[in-house]
Design a protein around this motif. Structure first.
Motif, PDB file in Angstrom:
ATOM      1  N   UNK A 158       0.834  -1.209   0.000  1.00 35.31           N
ATOM      2  CA  UNK A 158       0.000   0.000   0.000  1.00 35.31           C
ATOM      3  C   UNK A 158       0.862   1.249   0.000  1.00 35.31           C
ATOM      4  N   UNK A 159       1.877   1.293   0.864  1.00 35.65           N
ATOM      5  CA  UNK A 159       2.741   2.469   0.947  1.00 35.65           C
ATOM      6  C   UNK A 159       3.511   2.659  -0.355  1.00 35.65           C
ATOM      7  N   UNK A 160       3.994   1.569  -0.945  1.00 35.91           N
ATOM      8  CA  UNK A 160       4.731   1.686  -2.211  1.00 35.91           C
ATOM      9  C   UNK A 160       3.831   2.208  -3.323  1.00 35.91           C
ATOM     10  N   UNK A 161       2.585   1.768  -3.363  1.00 32.16           N
ATOM     11  CA  UNK A 161       1.658   2.216  -4.397  1.00 32.16           C
ATOM     12  C   UNK A 161       1.276   3.678  -4.209  1.00 32.16           C
ATOM     13  N   UNK A 162       1.009   4.069  -2.974  1.00 32.56           N
ATOM     14  CA  UNK A 162       0.619   5.457  -2.712  1.00 32.56           C
ATOM     15  C   UNK A 162       1.764   6.428  -2.942  1.00 32.56           C
ATOM     16  N   UNK A 199       1.390   2.216  12.635  1.00 30.90           N
ATOM     17  CA  UNK A 199       2.603   3.020  12.702  1.00 30.90           C
ATOM     18  C   UNK A 199       3.161   3.294  11.308  1.00 30.90           C
ATOM     19  N   UNK A 200       3.157   2.293  10.443  1.00 28.42           N
ATOM     20  CA  UNK A 200       3.676   2.482   9.088  1.00 28.42           C
ATOM     21  C   UNK A 200       2.815   3.459   8.294  1.00 28.42           C
ATOM     22  N   UNK A 201       1.492   3.359   8.427  1.00 26.54           N
ATOM     23  CA  UNK A 201       0.602   4.257   7.685  1.00 26.54           C
ATOM     24  C   UNK A 201       0.659   5.681   8.225  1.00 26.54           C
ATOM     25  N   UNK A 202       0.823   5.829   9.534  1.00 28.67           N
ATOM     26  CA  UNK A 202       0.956   7.174  10.109  1.00 28.67           C
ATOM     27  C   UNK A 202       2.264   7.805   9.676  1.00 28.67           C
ATOM     28  N   UNK A 203       3.332   7.003   9.605  1.00 27.17           N
ATOM     29  CA  UNK A 203       4.613   7.529   9.122  1.00 27.17           C
ATOM     30  C   UNK A 203       4.504   7.995   7.674  1.00 27.17           C
ATOM     31  N   UNK A 210      -0.223  13.505   3.108  1.00 25.78           N
ATOM     32  CA  UNK A 210      -1.580  13.032   2.815  1.00 25.78           C
ATOM     33  C   UNK A 210      -2.338  12.821   4.122  1.00 25.78           C
ATOM     34  N   UNK A 211      -3.615  13.101   4.088  1.00 25.80           N
ATOM     35  CA  UNK A 211      -4.485  12.805   5.235  1.00 25.80           C
ATOM     36  C   UNK A 211      -4.942  11.359   5.138  1.00 25.80           C
ATOM     37  N   UNK A 212      -4.725  10.597   6.199  1.00 21.74           N
ATOM     38  CA  UNK A 212      -5.035   9.173   6.217  1.00 21.74           C
ATOM     39  C   UNK A 212      -6.109   8.917   7.265  1.00 21.74           C
ATOM     40  N   UNK A 213      -7.177   8.237   6.862  1.00 23.17           N
ATOM     41  CA  UNK A 213      -8.255   7.854   7.777  1.00 23.17           C
ATOM     42  C   UNK A 213      -8.219   6.343   7.959  1.00 23.17           C
ATOM     43  N   UNK A 214      -8.046   5.903   9.194  1.00 24.89           N
ATOM     44  CA  UNK A 214      -8.039   4.486   9.535  1.00 24.89           C
ATOM     45  C   UNK A 214      -9.397   4.126  10.123  1.00 24.89           C
TER      46      UNK A 214
END
Length: 470
Positions: A158-162, A199-203, A210-214
């Protein structure tokens, strides 16, 4: 070489114990403790020899001329209100709610509204296929929105794609409990995986802007499932609430580093999705029976928004040795305190009566300013005298029976005047406030005994014409 030790972690609350046990002592849940390797815990790299730390620059606390963090407005006013004026770029939010309450519907509508402003929006689903998300969007009339979709659970992918291409303005992760990382030796959905994935998505959010909603699941007692440390890691925690059988939905801000807390957004579930409710007070009072005893209108505050709701009480003689006390939408211990104060300082005998108290409309009231409205409803039901249809009540009752002042009295009275109310029973200390509207006759009340005498000695005023609250 030191022997590595395993730890046992509760998958419900995140509590760590040194041995396995059937019931978690922290949260009381059964069969939620599993063994996790110590190699994936915090500080595990020190045992294996971590790299030497680097020196970083320290900033000054002194104020600078840098502008405030930019906001990302969705155009959904109720959502923007709860977030403090829109999403902050680089922030991480945690949205919790019961299954089927409408979390995905709200987020799809927010994504479509933001994508219509030519912003890149990405929706990552870990629970549904892409076709299922498309079907929901089509039902809402948003099938043509330029929202990018994917069904993926690997955090690294996910992080690599974003990170490829244009930076997204908003990223939805639905849900965080389905995400997993290959660097953590634990099954998906466990405490370690949820903590590491968050933690990875918040980083990524902090580094990319980018604003991230979990999206988070909730337990049966309404708490967001998973380790509580995730709630401390994110910048805001939002709770989506509602009752079964009702179309009303409340979006409540529990935590917000960029705005006020305890703000609420009011929505109504319709056939075309969630519709904003611009005037919640009118909705809460729409089905009010103005001639019924035991009903009092409370002028409350939810964050910065004034709200008028109806407190309904039923006091009936009890045939049981221990009378019943049932409360919906309010604190049960607070009701017990009000009953004790009424008996001690106002001579209202309620000890041999069943008491049922409810906040109409499904709203849960948390502020102590509702004490006076609850007491008025109880006295009205016991004496079988309907309260004035054009009156509102607010004030905190002390254990001595004194009615104490509450904050933002003028805002409460202004909302009441806007809906056609003409009388208000308020704390005596609030009579010095000169910002109240002139159209409301405020009656200051110093002691709870005065409220009991006022309700019992005066006949109810005539009800206003129908449709007044619209």
């Amino acid at each position: 070489m030191a022997k590595s030790q395993a730890s046992f972690v509760c998958q419900n609350c995140g509590a760590v114990t040194s041995r396995w046990q059937g019931r978690c002592e922290a949260c009381g849940e059964w069969n939620t403790i599993i063994e996790e390797s110590a190699a994936s815990g915090i500080g595990a790299q020190q045992a294996a020899g971590a790299r030497k730390g680097r020196v970083f620059d320290l900033a000054s606390l002194a104020a600078t001329d840098r502008p405030a963090p930019p906001r990302i407005l969705t155009g959904i006013n109720e959502l923007d209100r709860v977030t403090g004026g829109g999403f902050v770029a680089g922030s991480a939010l945690l949205l919790g709610g019961e299954p089927g309450i409408g979390k995905s519907t709200l987020l799809i509508q927010a994504c479509a509204a933001l994508a219509a402003k030519n912003r890149r929006v990405v929706y990552i689903s870990g629970e549904e296929a892409v076709d299922q998300v498309r079907l929901r969007a089509c039902r809402l009339g948003l099938g043509q929105s330029p929202v990018e979709l994917a069904a993926e659970t690997s955090v690294e992918d996910i992080v690599a794609t974003l990170s490829r291409g244009e930076r997204p303005s908003l990223v939805i992760i639905d849900s965080i409990q389905t995400m997993w990382s290959s660097v953590i030796e634990a099954a998906p959905g466990t405490v370690g995986q949820v903590r590491g994935a968050a933690q990875a998505l918040i980083r990524f959010a902090k580094m990319s802007g980018a604003a991230v909603i979990l999206v988070g699941h909730v337990t049966k007692d309404g708490q967001i499932a998973g380790p509580r440390v995730v709630e401390h890691m994110v910048d805001a925690v939002l709770s989506f609430e509602g009752e079964g059988g009702r179309d009303l939905r409340l979006l409540r801000g529990v935590k917000n580093r960029f705005g006020p807390t305890d703000e609420i957004g009011v929505f109504e579930m319709t056939g075309r999705g969630l519709a904003e409710v611009a005037n919640p007070s009118s909705l809460f009072l729409s089905a009010r029976d103005e001639a019924a005893p035991g009903a009092a209108v409370f002028a409350g505050m939810e964050g910065s928004r004034p709200l008028l709701v109806e407190f309904q009480a039923l006091v009936a003689p009890s045939t049981l040795g221990t009378p019943r006390r049932a409360v919906v939408g309010w604190d049960a211990s607070r009701l017990s305190m009000i009953v004790a104060v009424l008996e001690t300082h106002a001579g209202i005998k309620l000890g041999q009566h069943d008491i049922y108290l409810s906040v109409a409309g499904g709203l849960r009231v948390r502020e102590p300013a509702a004490d006076l409205a609850a007491a008025a409803a109880l006295i009205s039901s016991l004496s079988n005298i309907a309260l004035a249809a054009d009156s509102v009540y607010f004030g905190e009752i002390a254990l001595s029976g004194v009615i104490r002042s509450v904050a933002q009295g003028p805002a409460r009275l202004k909302e009441a005047a806007k809906l056609g109310f003409r009388h208000a029973t308020i704390p005596a200390a609030a009579e010095r406030e000169d910002a109240a509207p002139k159209s409301i006759a405020a009656k200051p009340m110093r002691h709870i005994s005065g409220l009991a005498a006022d309700i019992g000695s005066k006949p109810p005023r005539t009800a206003l014409r129908s449709g007044r609250h619209g």
